[in-house]
Design a protein around this motif. Structure first.
Motif, mmCIF file in Angstrom:
data_model
loop_
_atom_site.group_PDB
_atom_site.id
_atom_site.type_symbol
_atom_site.label_atom_id
_atom_site.label_comp_id
_atom_site.label_asym_id
_atom_site.label_seq_id
_atom_site.Cartn_x
_atom_site.Cartn_y
_atom_site.Cartn_z
ATOM 1 N N LEU A 1 1.851 -38.638 -27.105
ATOM 2 C CA LEU A 1 2.759 -39.520 -26.386
ATOM 3 C C LEU A 1 3.208 -38.873 -25.070
ATOM 4 C CD1 LEU A 1 4.449 -42.110 -26.339
ATOM 5 C CD2 LEU A 1 6.242 -40.868 -27.574
ATOM 6 N N CYS A 2 3.704 -37.627 -25.147
ATOM 7 C CA CYS A 2 4.191 -36.969 -23.938
ATOM 8 C C CYS A 2 3.050 -36.684 -22.964
ATOM 9 C CB CYS A 2 4.899 -35.661 -24.304
ATOM 10 S SG CYS A 2 6.418 -35.898 -25.245
ATOM 11 N N GLY A 3 1.912 -36.218 -23.548
ATOM 12 C CA GLY A 3 0.788 -35.900 -22.664
ATOM 13 C C GLY A 3 0.263 -37.121 -21.944
ATOM 14 N N THR A 4 0.120 -38.218 -22.673
ATOM 15 C CA THR A 4 -0.408 -39.435 -22.058
ATOM 16 C C THR A 4 0.592 -40.027 -21.061
ATOM 17 O OG1 THR A 4 -1.692 -39.887 -24.063
ATOM 18 C CG2 THR A 4 -1.366 -41.722 -22.547
ATOM 19 N N TYR A 5 1.871 -40.036 -21.442
ATOM 20 C CA TYR A 5 2.893 -40.636 -20.583
ATOM 21 C C TYR A 5 3.126 -39.781 -19.336
ATOM 22 C CZ TYR A 5 7.430 -42.375 -19.017
ATOM 23 O OH TYR A 5 8.466 -42.880 -18.257
ATOM 24 N N GLY A 6 3.122 -38.413 -19.489
ATOM 25 C CA GLY A 6 3.442 -37.548 -18.355
ATOM 26 C C GLY A 6 2.249 -37.112 -17.544
ATOM 27 N N TYR A 7 1.083 -37.493 -17.922
ATOM 28 C CA TYR A 7 -0.123 -37.047 -17.208
ATOM 29 C C TYR A 7 -0.240 -37.772 -15.874
ATOM 30 C CZ TYR A 7 -4.995 -35.943 -16.210
ATOM 31 O OH TYR A 7 -6.154 -35.515 -15.604
ATOM 32 N N GLY B 1 3.298 -32.074 -14.501
ATOM 33 C CA GLY B 1 4.710 -32.270 -14.774
ATOM 34 C C GLY B 1 5.156 -31.664 -16.095
ATOM 35 N N GLY B 2 6.491 -31.595 -16.238
ATOM 36 C CA GLY B 2 7.054 -31.002 -17.450
ATOM 37 C C GLY B 2 6.769 -31.810 -18.702
ATOM 38 N N VAL B 3 6.757 -33.148 -18.581
ATOM 39 C CA VAL B 3 6.494 -33.994 -19.764
ATOM 40 C C VAL B 3 5.082 -33.761 -20.259
ATOM 41 C CG1 VAL B 3 6.365 -36.349 -20.600
ATOM 42 C CG2 VAL B 3 8.158 -35.710 -18.992
ATOM 43 N N SER B 4 4.132 -33.726 -19.328
ATOM 44 C CA SER B 4 2.744 -33.478 -19.714
ATOM 45 C C SER B 4 2.603 -32.099 -20.344
ATOM 46 C CB SER B 4 1.835 -33.604 -18.489
ATOM 47 O OG SER B 4 0.501 -33.274 -18.823
ATOM 48 N N ASN B 5 3.264 -31.104 -19.746
ATOM 49 C CA ASN B 5 3.208 -29.749 -20.288
ATOM 50 C C ASN B 5 3.815 -29.690 -21.686
ATOM 51 O OD1 ASN B 5 2.662 -26.847 -19.926
ATOM 52 N ND2 ASN B 5 4.896 -26.677 -20.013
ATOM 53 N N THR B 6 4.913 -30.444 -21.898
ATOM 54 C CA THR B 6 5.557 -30.490 -23.228
ATOM 55 C C THR B 6 4.605 -31.107 -24.259
ATOM 56 O OG1 THR B 6 7.721 -30.715 -22.192
ATOM 57 C CG2 THR B 6 7.533 -31.347 -24.518
ATOM 58 N N GLY B 7 3.864 -32.134 -23.821
ATOM 59 C CA GLY B 7 2.891 -32.727 -24.737
ATOM 60 C C GLY B 7 1.857 -31.729 -25.182
ATOM 61 N N GLY B 8 1.366 -30.906 -24.245
ATOM 62 C CA GLY B 8 0.400 -29.896 -24.627
ATOM 63 C C GLY B 8 0.998 -28.866 -25.567
#
Length: 836
Positions: free
Chosen positions: A449-455, A465-472
């Motif tokens: 969810l975070c990776g797809t939304y923040g990518y 971004g931080g959201v994408s990094n959090t997803g990883g």
């Protein structure tokens, strides 16, 4: 095995209660003797339905069949029971049968061993900036496609893992919910068993009490022997006797009617003679007056002379045409009938009728002693049947089993709280397992969810971004938890799989298809000296063919214990319910019944002579032709009204004077004669004509009629005299068979009730089903198998999930370095990394 032995004990406690198989049902049911066995209702349902969860259980069953398709190992189980099993020689058979489960268990063990090792190596490798641990992403032309592929693959895998987790939650809650129902299930089964035990003595008493109804019906028939037996004899004789008596009654009435008719005709003839004489005098006077008037001088004058001459010529018609004195006299026939009527034939016929109708009363009077003896015999039968309940040793057996039942129930209630307590620990542990998997899959879903939304596809790997990094990071946390817990989860899966799968294949499935019973029914299996263990246990006669499968099937069909256990080998109920000796006495009483009916005389000699006298009374020899001819004529030669009218017409043509007036006066006199004398005489003649015509018809063939009546009378009298004893014997036998049929029908119903309906053992089969099929298999094994199936599937999918999560994390996390392109020449900046 303990449950089966308890089942055997339950059946064995009935061993000495009843006997013999059910007799064939009687097709004849006497009116008012339709007995109905009192039904017994039970609490426990016949079948168990898992509801919507049953579909998941079926999926697991299909999987187990694929893993373990081999047939039930009957030979191995027989050797285990007989303690002849040797692992060193029979291990190949066990391996062959368990090969599917062994392979799956070995794969699980490899997973348990290798996954922690792989995780340890993987973590060391990443610490050395290998195995994807380097925070540098080399950009590729197909990078976007790979990211999408990794994302979709991980999403699908997570969905599969989620389904497995849901299976685990459902199975865990299913076990907990149904363990809580165990107390109610056990109480329901114990209540049904108590109902069976408590209802059986009442059922015996009810069946035996129905003898009162049967005896009351027999006593009623005995008290009405006049109607039943007497009327039976009477009806056999009636077709031969009653028509003859009716003919004699009709003949007696005919004699009386004939005499009355002749007397009436004779009286009318007297009146007719008087009227005929008066008519002759009146006509003579009119004729004389007319002759005197025609001497008038005017009759010599033309044309009056012609008229007078015509009138004079017609005077010869004024005479009577019948001489009733010439008719034969009826006094002789009337005298004969008067003599015949001196004997009252109707009274003699009534006497014969009373003698014939008295047959039912004679039968009743002649059978008083027989009826009394039969009633005493029936009372003795009732006493014997009442004593049967004391001879059946069922009370002691029931009391013993009730104590055993109470001990078993107390044992279950005492240990059921412990089971519920342990189940709460199991439920908590299973919940932790499911939650661990849920936590792992949540990390994966959050990472996706975070990776797809923040990518951001325009951002470089070092500027994500931080959201994408959090997803990883979430994805890598999920990978870490997977490595850390997957071996523990797989250990639980392997243990529950081996236990649940084997119980399902070795207990539940063979119990449902009856293979388990067939193994237990193997001769000399449970006891080397007994061919059939169950018959040896119940009867101590191991050669009797009594099998577990047959007993279970019969109990499932709610048959009685007697037929189910073939208790005819222990207690012969036919001997105790046999009334052959009593029925023989009843038959002898009725067959030897001495009913004397030998004083029936339908018509005595006086009546016979009376009939013969009537046939020779001369009624049929009367000259009916002379009477018919005389009474069929006109009393005068001419119709007086026509003659008077013609006379008056002729007088009107005459000139006024004495002649004319005299002619008119005589015309009036003729009319008066016709009215006052001719018409009454014609009525009397018509009445005599009609009566004699009827009498002629009745008397035609009188001798033949009387001869036929006497012949039929002799035939009926001979039939009564010669055949009545045979008829009495036949009707007595039929009557006795009717009385006996009540008791034969009753005893057949008693046998059927005791052998097929009494102590119907369905609660026993239901209790066994509840213990094995419902509690063990449906409450525990089915959800346990669903649990390892779901958790195992989820754990197995963690392996590809780890791979795709590690691959996908490189596309979500912020990198420390990235590829740089200058003048179309790719240069890779170098970064110093520490060495392991």
């Amino acid at each position: 095995m303990a449950l089966l032995l308890r089942f055997l004990l339950l059946l064995g406690l009935y061993g000495d209660t009843m006997s013999e198989g059910p007799p064939p049902s009687s097709a004849y049911i006497p009116d008012g003797l339709e007995f109905e066995f009192p039904p017994t209702s039970y609490e426990t349902r016949d079948s168990y339905e898992a509801g919507p969860t049953g579909i998941l259980f079926q999926i697991v069953h299909i999987f187990l069949h694929m893993v373990q398709p081999n047939a039930f190992p009957e030979d191995i189980l027989r050797k285990v029971v007989q303690k002849e099993f040797d692992l060193s020689t029979d291990y190949e058979k066990i391996i062959y049968y368990e090969i599917g489960i062994i392979i799956c268990a070995v794969l699980g063990l490899l997973f348990i061993i290798l996954m922690p090792l792989v995780g340890f190596v993987f973590s060391l490798c990443r610490c050395c900036n290998k195995c994807g641990g380097e925070m540098h992403q080399r950009q590729k032309k197909n990078g976007a496609a790979l990211k999408s592929y990794f994302t979709l693959s991980l999403l699908v895998i997570c969905i599969f893992i989620s389904f497995g987790i849901i299976y685990g939650f459902v199975a865990n809650q299913h076990i907990r919910t149904h363990i809580e129902k165990t107390r109610k299930l056990s109480e329901s089964n114990f209540n049904d068993l108590r109902t069976l035990l408590n209802a059986t003595p009442g059922q015996i008493d009810y069946v035996l009490d129905q003898y009162t109804t049967t005896k009351a019906r027999a006593f009623s028939d005995l008290d009405n022997i006049k109607l039943l037996l007497g009327d039976g004899i009477f009806k056999q004789l009636k077709p031969r006797v009653v028509p003859v008596l009716d003919d004699i009654k009709a003949m007696a009435e005919e004699i009386q009617e004939t005499r009355e008719t002749l007397v009436e005709v004779n009286s009318i003839l007297t009146d007719m003679r008087q009227l005929s004489a008066n008519l002759s005098n009146s006509l003579s006077n009119v004729k004389g007056n007319l002759e005197q008037a025609l001497t008038d001088p005017m009759c010599s004058v033309h044309p009056v002379m012609t008229t007078c001459s015509n009138i004079m010529n017609s005077l010869s018609l004024l005479d009577g045409s019948i001489d009733f004195d010439q008719l034969p006299s009826l006094d002789e026939q009337i005298g004969n009938l008067n003599d015949i009527l001196q004997t009252n034939l109707s009274s003699l016929v009534q006497k014969g009728c009373r003698s014939f109708n008295a047959i039912p009363g004679i039968v009743q009077n002649e059978t008083v002693n027989v009826v009394s003896d039969v009633k005493m015999t029936l009372d003795s039968i009732g006493s014997d049947i009442k004593n049967i309940s004391k001879n059946i040793p069922i009370q002691d057996k029931l009391s013993n089993f009730i104590r055993y039942l109470n001990d078993t129930e107390n044992y279950i209630h005492r240990h059921l709280p412990t089971l519920e307590e342990y189940d709460s620990y199991r439920w908590l542990g299973s919940l932790v397992v499911c939650c661990l998997l849920t936590l792992i899959v949540i990390f994966y879903f959050l990472g996706l969810l975070c990776g797809t939304y923040g990518y951001n596809q325009n951002a470089t790997p070092t500027r994500r971004g931080g959201v994408s990094n959090t997803g990883g990071i979430f994805l890598m946390v999920g990978v870490g938890f997977s490595f850390f817990f997957c071996w523990l989860l797989m250990t639980i899966v392997v243990l529950t799989f081996v236990v649940g799968g084997n119980v399902e294949k070795l207990v539940c499935e063979p119990y449902q298809n009856k293979m388990l019973f067939q193994v237990l029914d193997t001769p000399y299996l449970l006891n080397a000296d007994w061919k059939y263990y169950l018959s040896g246990m119940v009867f101590n006669k191991p050669d009797i063919h009594l099998t577990f499968e047959q007993v279970y099937r019969d109990c499932k069909e709610n048959k009685g214990i007697y037929a189910t256990l073939k208790l005819e080998n222990t207690y012969n109920i036919s001997e105790h319910l046999s009334i052959k000796e009593h029925t023989g006495n009843i038959n002898n009483n009725f067959e030897n019944m001495n009913i004397r009916i030998d004083n029936i005389v339908l018509l005595d000699e006086a009546g016979r002579r009376n009939l013969m006298d009537f046939s020779s009374s001369g009624i049929d020899k009367i000259d009916y032709g002379a009477f018919m001819a005389a009474t069929g004529k006109n009393p005068t030669k001419v119709n007086l009204l026509s003659f008077a009218n013609d006379l008056e017409v002729k007088a009107n043509h005459l000139p006024p004077g004495n002649l004319k007036q005299t002619l008119k006066n005589n015309a009036g006199i003729l009319r008066n004669i016709h009215r006052d004398e001719i018409i009454p005489l014609q009525k009397l003649m018509s009445a005599v004509h009609q009566k004699l015509k009827e009498l002629q018809q009745k008397s035609s063939g009188l001798g033949v009629k009387v001869a036929n009546i006497i012949r039929f009378l002799d035939s009926a009298q001979d039939f009564i005299t010669n055949r009545i004893s045979t008829i009495i014997a036949e009707e007595s036998k039929k009557y006795g068979n009717t009385i006996i049929s009540y008791f034969e029908h009753y005893l057949q119903w008693v046998k059927i009730s005791i052998t097929e309906q009494m102590a119907a053992c369905k609660p026993v089969a239901t209790a066994l089903d509840s213990a094995i099929d419902v509690f063990l298999c449906s409450y525990i094994i089915d959800p346990l198998n669903l649990f390892w199936f779901g958790i195992g599937k989820a754990t197995a999918f963690l392996l590809p999930a780890i791979i795709f999560a590690v691959k996908l994390a490189k596309y979500y996390r912020r990198m420390d370095s990235e590829d740089v392109y200058d003048d179309d020449v790719e240069t890779i900046p170098m970064k110093k990394y520490g060495k392991c």
